[in-house]
Design a protein around this motif. Structure first.
Motif, short mmCIF file in Angstrom:
data_model
loop_
_atom_site.label_atom_id
_atom_site.label_comp_id
_atom_site.label_asym_id
_atom_site.label_seq_id
_atom_site.Cartn_x
_atom_site.Cartn_y
_atom_site.Cartn_z
N LEU A 1 0.78 -1.20 0.17
CA LEU A 1 -0.17 0.03 -0.08
C LEU A 1 0.86 1.13 0.09
O LEU A 1 0.49 2.13 -0.68
N ALA A 2 1.95 1.32 0.69
CA ALA A 2 2.65 2.27 0.65
C ALA A 2 3.39 2.69 -0.70
O ALA A 2 3.48 4.03 -0.94
N ILE A 3 3.61 1.68 -1.53
CA ILE A 3 4.01 1.86 -2.86
C ILE A 3 3.02 2.56 -3.67
O ILE A 3 3.24 3.59 -4.43
N TYR A 4 1.72 2.02 -3.67
CA TYR A 4 0.82 2.58 -4.23
C TYR A 4 0.19 4.07 -4.15
O TYR A 4 0.00 4.84 -4.89
N ARG A 5 0.37 4.34 -2.38
CA ARG A 5 0.15 5.62 -2.42
C ARG A 5 1.12 6.70 -2.88
O ARG A 5 0.85 7.61 -3.15
N GLU A 6 2.43 6.34 -2.73
CA GLU A 6 3.38 6.86 -3.45
C GLU A 6 3.29 7.34 -4.91
O GLU A 6 3.34 8.18 -5.38
N ILE A 7 2.59 6.07 -5.44
CA ILE A 7 2.54 6.44 -7.18
C ILE A 7 1.25 7.46 -7.12
O ILE A 7 1.26 7.98 -8.26
N TYR A 8 0.17 7.22 -6.39
CA TYR A 8 -0.89 8.26 -6.46
C TYR A 8 -0.39 9.40 -6.23
O TYR A 8 -1.24 10.52 -6.86
N GLU A 9 0.39 9.91 -5.18
CA GLU A 9 0.68 11.42 -5.32
C GLU A 9 1.39 11.87 -6.47
O GLU A 9 1.42 12.97 -6.44
N LEU B 1 -3.30 9.78 -16.57
CA LEU B 1 -2.64 8.58 -16.58
C LEU B 1 -1.31 8.92 -15.71
O LEU B 1 -0.58 9.49 -16.22
N ILE B 2 -0.86 8.09 -14.82
CA ILE B 2 0.51 8.08 -14.15
C ILE B 2 1.39 7.39 -14.70
O ILE B 2 1.15 6.27 -14.78
#
Length: 202
Positions: free
Chosen positions: A176-184, A195-196
């Motif tokens: 989850l930490a990785i996906y939250r970082e990507i979402y930022e 699109l990120i």
């Protein structure tokens, strides 16, 4: 075969043939099989199981469903998108419980109609948490990523099982930490772009 608990094990993914990780969950009345992979070894592992078998397909990509014509089973569960390819199976449209097994639809940038299986401390995600591919780019849809993160946060488990990853089993909090970082990264997108890009992760 790698054992995670007395009841949960998996057959690791392979590159030749290109095949996903396959999960096996022994229940009181049957064995659940999460994805069927591709190739003779995977099919043999599934067909060697004793007693009733129920199969859940995470999504419709060939490396996850290729062995379906070559394995025996008693029941098959799929999403409506996956059934377009399998032409068979009972459709799961909402969270459904089966004697300690929970199946849920998952928002995903990777493929439409992804399903997740939760058994005890383990959530089998298949490729559902992965990005989409557009040419040489690896991308997440911002809205789908937000929905996916909320979904993953809601799962009552300690570990995520991610197909094709070197570490198949990973801590929920770490993923989850990785996906939250990507979402930022959404804050850096140009107006109108949803699109990120995550090419730097590959």
């Amino acid at each position: 075969m790698i054992n995670l608990t007395d009841a949960i094990s998996y057959l690791p993914a392979s590159t030749e043939p290109f095949s996903c990780d396959i999960g096996f969950i022994k229940g009181p009345d049957c064995t659940w099989v999460f994805d069927v992979g591709v190739g003779e070894n995977a099919a043999k592992a599934i067909n060697s199981l004793q007693g009733p078998k129920k199969i859940l397909l995470s999504h419709f990509h060939p490396d996850h469903i290729g062995n379906l014509p070559f394995v025996t089973y008693d029941e098959l569960y799929v999403s409506s998108n996956t059934k377009k390819y399998t032409k068979c199976g009972s459709i799961i449209e909402k969270a459904t419980d089966f004697d300690g097994i929970r199946i849920l639809p998952m928002p995903s940038s990777h493929a439409k109609g992804c399903l997740v299986l939760v058994a005890g401390d383990y959530a089998f995600l298949g490729d559902g948490a992965f990005c989409m591919y557009k040419g040489s780019d690896h991308l997440y849809n911002v809205q789908l990523l937000a929905s996916m993160i909320a979904f993953l946060e809601s799962l009552d488990c300690r570990y995520f099982c991610l197909s094709h990853e070197q570490n198949f089993v990973q801590h929920k909090a770490t993923v989850l930490a990785i996906y939250r970082e990507i979402y930022e990264r959404r804050h850096n997108l140009e107006k109108g772009n949803y699109l990120i890009n995550v090419n730097d992760y590959f």
